[in-house]
Design an enzyme around this catalytic site. Structure first.
Site, PDB file in Angstrom:
ATOM      1  N   ASP A   1      -2.842   5.191  17.093  1.00  0.00           N
ATOM      2  CA  ASP A   1      -3.082   3.387  17.539  1.00  0.00           C
ATOM      3  C   ASP A   1      -2.681   2.785  18.884  1.00  0.00           C
ATOM      4  O   ASP A   1      -1.567   3.544  19.141  1.00  0.00           O
ATOM      5  CB  ASP A   1      -2.237   2.621  16.017  1.00  0.00           C
ATOM      6  CG  ASP A   1      -1.085   2.549  15.504  1.00  0.00           C
ATOM      7  OD1 ASP A   1      -0.660   3.418  16.622  1.00  0.00           O
ATOM      8  OD2 ASP A   1      -1.350   2.037  14.848  1.00  0.00           O
TER       9      ASP A   1
ATOM     10  N   TRP B   1       0.803  -1.026  -0.223  1.00  0.00           N
ATOM     11  CA  TRP B   1       0.033  -0.158  -0.055  1.00  0.00           C
ATOM     12  C   TRP B   1       0.602   1.141   0.114  1.00  0.00           C
ATOM     13  O   TRP B   1       0.181   2.194   0.109  1.00  0.00           O
ATOM     14  CB  TRP B   1      -0.995  -0.405   1.247  1.00  0.00           C
ATOM     15  CG  TRP B   1      -0.264  -0.200   2.425  1.00  0.00           C
ATOM     16  CD1 TRP B   1       0.085   0.646   3.624  1.00  0.00           C
ATOM     17  CD2 TRP B   1      -0.730  -1.457   2.778  1.00  0.00           C
ATOM     18  NE1 TRP B   1       0.494  -0.634   4.219  1.00  0.00           N
ATOM     19  CE2 TRP B   1       0.433  -1.669   4.397  1.00  0.00           C
ATOM     20  CE3 TRP B   1      -1.159  -3.086   3.188  1.00  0.00           C
ATOM     21  CZ2 TRP B   1       0.180  -2.579   5.277  1.00  0.00           C
ATOM     22  CZ3 TRP B   1      -0.440  -3.838   3.027  1.00  0.00           C
ATOM     23  CH2 TRP B   1       0.118  -4.148   4.295  1.00  0.00           C
TER      24      TRP B   1
ATOM     25  N   GLU C   1      -6.103   0.433   5.014  1.00  0.00           N
ATOM     26  CA  GLU C   1      -6.387   0.605   6.840  1.00  0.00           C
ATOM     27  C   GLU C   1      -7.456   0.250   7.239  1.00  0.00           C
ATOM     28  O   GLU C   1      -7.735  -0.360   8.209  1.00  0.00           O
ATOM     29  CB  GLU C   1      -6.366   2.280   7.015  1.00  0.00           C
ATOM     30  CG  GLU C   1      -5.528   3.352   6.318  1.00  0.00           C
ATOM     31  CD  GLU C   1      -4.102   3.019   8.211  1.00  0.00           C
ATOM     32  OE1 GLU C   1      -4.369   3.006   9.458  1.00  0.00           O
ATOM     33  OE2 GLU C   1      -3.185   3.090   7.870  1.00  0.00           O
TER      34      GLU C   1
ATOM     35  N   GLU D   1       3.073   7.625   9.824  1.00  0.00           N
ATOM     36  CA  GLU D   1       3.598   6.074   9.407  1.00  0.00           C
ATOM     37  C   GLU D   1       5.117   6.091  10.644  1.00  0.00           C
ATOM     38  O   GLU D   1       5.271   4.847  10.719  1.00  0.00           O
ATOM     39  CB  GLU D   1       3.550   6.310   8.348  1.00  0.00           C
ATOM     40  CG  GLU D   1       2.636   6.385   7.530  1.00  0.00           C
ATOM     41  CD  GLU D   1       2.428   6.022   5.957  1.00  0.00           C
ATOM     42  OE1 GLU D   1       3.149   4.865   5.669  1.00  0.00           O
ATOM     43  OE2 GLU D   1       3.129   6.176   5.656  1.00  0.00           O
TER      44      GLU D   1
ATOM     45  N   CYS E   1      12.706  11.036  24.824  1.00  0.00           N
ATOM     46  CA  CYS E   1      12.461   9.590  25.818  1.00  0.00           C
ATOM     47  C   CYS E   1      12.555   9.680  27.728  1.00  0.00           C
ATOM     48  O   CYS E   1      13.621   9.199  28.144  1.00  0.00           O
ATOM     49  CB  CYS E   1      12.513   8.369  25.645  1.00  0.00           C
ATOM     50  SG  CYS E   1      11.632   6.601  26.194  1.00  0.00           S
TER      51      CYS E   1
ATOM     52  N   CYS F   1      15.914   0.201  22.135  1.00  0.00           N
ATOM     53  CA  CYS F   1      16.372   1.759  22.337  1.00  0.00           C
ATOM     54  C   CYS F   1      17.285   1.402  21.444  1.00  0.00           C
ATOM     55  O   CYS F   1      17.289   3.082  21.025  1.00  0.00           O
ATOM     56  CB  CYS F   1      16.342   1.601  24.157  1.00  0.00           C
ATOM     57  SG  CYS F   1      15.074   1.255  24.605  1.00  0.00           S
TER      58      CYS F   1
ATOM     59  N   LEU G   1     -10.743 -13.554   5.801  1.00  0.00           N
ATOM     60  CA  LEU G   1      -9.496 -11.979   6.971  1.00  0.00           C
ATOM     61  C   LEU G   1      -9.853 -11.689   8.071  1.00  0.00           C
ATOM     62  O   LEU G   1      -9.881 -10.884   8.818  1.00  0.00           O
ATOM     63  CB  LEU G   1      -9.510 -10.664   5.937  1.00  0.00           C
ATOM     64  CG  LEU G   1      -8.751  -9.666   6.248  1.00  0.00           C
ATOM     65  CD1 LEU G   1      -7.103 -10.501   6.539  1.00  0.00           C
ATOM     66  CD2 LEU G   1      -8.618  -8.434   4.883  1.00  0.00           C
TER      67      LEU G   1
ATOM     68  N   CYS H   1      17.127   3.566  18.519  1.00  0.00           N
ATOM     69  CA  CYS H   1      15.284   4.520  17.870  1.00  0.00           C
ATOM     70  C   CYS H   1      16.128   5.549  17.996  1.00  0.00           C
ATOM     71  O   CYS H   1      17.518   6.246  18.818  1.00  0.00           O
ATOM     72  CB  CYS H   1      14.739   4.178  19.610  1.00  0.00           C
ATOM     73  SG  CYS H   1      13.855   5.486  19.854  1.00  0.00           S
TER      74      CYS H   1
ATOM     75  N   GLN I   1      -7.505  -4.504  13.695  1.00  0.00           N
ATOM     76  CA  GLN I   1      -7.248  -5.781  14.780  1.00  0.00           C
ATOM     77  C   GLN I   1      -6.826  -6.827  13.763  1.00  0.00           C
ATOM     78  O   GLN I   1      -6.560  -7.683  13.770  1.00  0.00           O
ATOM     79  CB  GLN I   1      -8.364  -5.919  15.035  1.00  0.00           C
ATOM     80  CG  GLN I   1      -8.798  -5.557  16.055  1.00  0.00           C
ATOM     81  CD  GLN I   1     -10.044  -4.561  15.801  1.00  0.00           C
ATOM     82  OE1 GLN I   1     -10.872  -4.569  14.954  1.00  0.00           O
ATOM     83  NE2 GLN I   1     -10.397  -4.927  17.323  1.00  0.00           N
ATOM     84  N   THR I   2      -5.842  -6.785  12.275  1.00  0.00           N
ATOM     85  CA  THR I   2      -4.626  -7.297  11.765  1.00  0.00           C
ATOM     86  C   THR I   2      -3.563  -7.220  11.247  1.00  0.00           C
ATOM     87  O   THR I   2      -3.398  -5.914  11.566  1.00  0.00           O
ATOM     88  CB  THR I   2      -5.249  -8.221  10.276  1.00  0.00           C
ATOM     89  OG1 THR I   2      -7.253  -8.241  10.716  1.00  0.00           O
ATOM     90  CG2 THR I   2      -5.164  -8.442   9.747  1.00  0.00           C
TER      91      THR I   2
ATOM     92  N   TYR J   1     -10.061   6.884  13.796  1.00  0.00           N
ATOM     93  CA  TYR J   1      -8.279   6.423  13.241  1.00  0.00           C
ATOM     94  C   TYR J   1      -8.094   6.413  12.378  1.00  0.00           C
ATOM     95  O   TYR J   1      -7.420   7.400  11.324  1.00  0.00           O
ATOM     96  CB  TYR J   1      -8.167   5.447  14.023  1.00  0.00           C
ATOM     97  CG  TYR J   1      -7.099   4.097  13.718  1.00  0.00           C
ATOM     98  CD1 TYR J   1      -6.004   4.824  14.320  1.00  0.00           C
ATOM     99  CD2 TYR J   1      -6.844   3.741  12.478  1.00  0.00           C
ATOM    100  CE1 TYR J   1      -4.925   4.430  13.281  1.00  0.00           C
ATOM    101  CE2 TYR J   1      -6.175   3.337  11.951  1.00  0.00           C
ATOM    102  CZ  TYR J   1      -5.004   3.091  13.043  1.00  0.00           C
ATOM    103  OH  TYR J   1      -3.379   2.726  11.899  1.00  0.00           O
TER     104      TYR J   1
HETATM  105 FE1  SF4 Z   1      12.956   3.473  23.787  1.00  0.00          FE
HETATM  106 FE2  SF4 Z   1      11.860   5.674  23.838  1.00  0.00          FE
HETATM  107 FE3  SF4 Z   1      12.970   4.658  21.811  1.00  0.00          FE
HETATM  108 FE4  SF4 Z   1      10.335   3.506  22.915  1.00  0.00          FE
HETATM  109  S1  SF4 Z   1      10.682   5.523  22.306  1.00  0.00           S
HETATM  110  S2  SF4 Z   1      12.206   2.408  21.931  1.00  0.00           S
HETATM  111  S3  SF4 Z   1      11.764   3.234  25.479  1.00  0.00           S
HETATM  112  S4  SF4 Z   1      13.912   5.303  23.454  1.00  0.00           S
END
Ligand code: SF4
Length: 353
Positions: A141, A27, A40, A188, A214, A205, A83, A208, A45-46, A123
């Site tokens: 979500d 998509w 969407e 997204e 965070c 993390c 589905l 991330c 739920q899938t 949503y």
């Molecule tokens: Fe880790 Fe925070 Fe990133 Fe989640 S948002 S992966 S808890 S650093």
């Protein structure tokens, strides 16, 4: 973290990460408002991996809003079969008819108008409006709620309205600081971050892009958040299915209500005491033979129902009204019941080439 309305660094970081790490999904390749809409609805739920082949088959069969609007419910359900959550398919077709007949085949471009269509809630409206039309509106979500709970360091349980509100407020803050025309990628990206990095268990993390801001990471609470949601309250249901077949097909009926409405399966009654089920069967299905020996049992889960289905052979059915199983959309449970009885294989072998 920046306060609401103040610029923050996170949108740019999430967008950069998303551009380099986004999964190649059909998509995203097809990218137009219709394919975004279909995906969407299917993704509700899938899981992504489950949706991919269904999405491709659906777009092959109904490539435009017009094609979907002109299809019968039966045709749509037959592509959707397997589905689950079939109400989604019915409402999708219904909405396609409204768009085709009243909107010249074009989806509304803003979330408020999208919400007026059947099957499109808050949503989905936000997802379509941001991804297809770049409206600056957060999409919230389960993945986004988890990322928000950790990023903000809040104790609200997953699934709670208070956490959803906090996630939405955080999303609005991010959208304020995001560049023009990046609303869809930002949403997204956040959802992808939740799916691929900020996972329920073993979050990565180290990969991330928002560790700096965070709260959970900075305070060592990543594994504690989000706090647990309430558990599902399961309802156990016993059903007794009767299976009969002849050369031209099987004894099948269309479900007119409840779960799997519109799909086909062998007739059933609520299961019960051995002494009463035979009489109950005769009352519920007069003229359709008598309950014979038990062939086996199977388990199936639909929404919050755990079903134990006992499968019995039917004796004395004269074959009237036999339905070839491949000619109708079968429910997943119906397929399981027929497979357990060996009927699907038998009829495919018996059908003329
Ligand atoms: Fe880790 Fe925070 Fe990133 Fe989640 S948002 S992966 S808890 S650093």
């Amino acid at each position: 973290m920046a306060r609401k309305g103040q610029p923050s660094k996170e949108p740019g970081r999430i967008l950069d990460w998303f551009r380099s790490r986004r999964r190649d999904l059909p998509w995203r390749r097809a990218a137009n408002s219709y394919s975004t809409w279909v995906s969407e609805i299917m993704l509700q739920q899938t899981r992504v991996e489950v949706v991919i082949p269904y999405f491709e088959a659906f777009l092959d069969r109904f490539p435009t809003v017009r094609a979907l609007a002109q299809a019968s419910e039966e045709e749509v359900l037959s592509v959707w079969a397997g589905l689950g959550y079939y109400r989604r398919a019915r409402l999708l077709r219904e909405a396609a008819r409204v768009v085709n007949e009243e909107m010249d085949g074009k989806l509304p471009r803003d979330s408020a108008s999208l919400r007026g269509l059947p099957g499109i809630g808050e949503y989905t409206a936000a997802a379509i409006a941001s991804i297809a039309f770049q409206e600056r509106i957060p999409v919230v979500d389960g993945n986004v709620c988890r990322v928000a709970a950790r990023f903000l360091g809040v104790n609200d349980p997953l699934g709670s309205s208070s956490l959803r509100k906090k996630a939405r407020d955080w999303g609005e803050t991010l959208h304020v600081s995001a560049p023009e025309n990046s609303a869809g990628a930002l949403n997204e990206g956040l959802m992808e971050l939740g799916a691929m990095v900020c996972r329920p268990r073993n979050p990565r993390c180290g990969e991330c892009p928002v560790t700096e801001g965070c709260a959970a990471f900075q305070t060592g609470r990543v594994e504690d958040l989000p706090t647990k949601a309430r558990e599902i309250i399961w309802k156990d249901v016993g059903l007794l299915y009767g299976v009969a077949w002849c050369k031209s097909g099987a004894l099948l009926e269309k479900r007119e209500q409840g779960w799997n409405r519109g799909l086909w399966e062998p007739p059933s009654i609520p299961d019960g005491d051995a002494k009463v089920v035979s009489k109950a069967w005769a009352r519920a299905h007069p003229g359709r033979g008598k309950l014979g020996a038990m062939m086996g049992s199977t388990r199936h889960t639909i929404t919050s129902h755990r079903i134990l289905a006992r499968v019995h052979e039917i004796k004395g059915w004269d074959g009237r009204g036999a339905v070839p199983p491949e000619s109708v959309p079968l429910s997943s449970l119906g397929k399981k019941v027929l497979s357990l009885a060996g009927v699907l294989g038998f009829l495919i072998l018996a059908s003329p080439l």
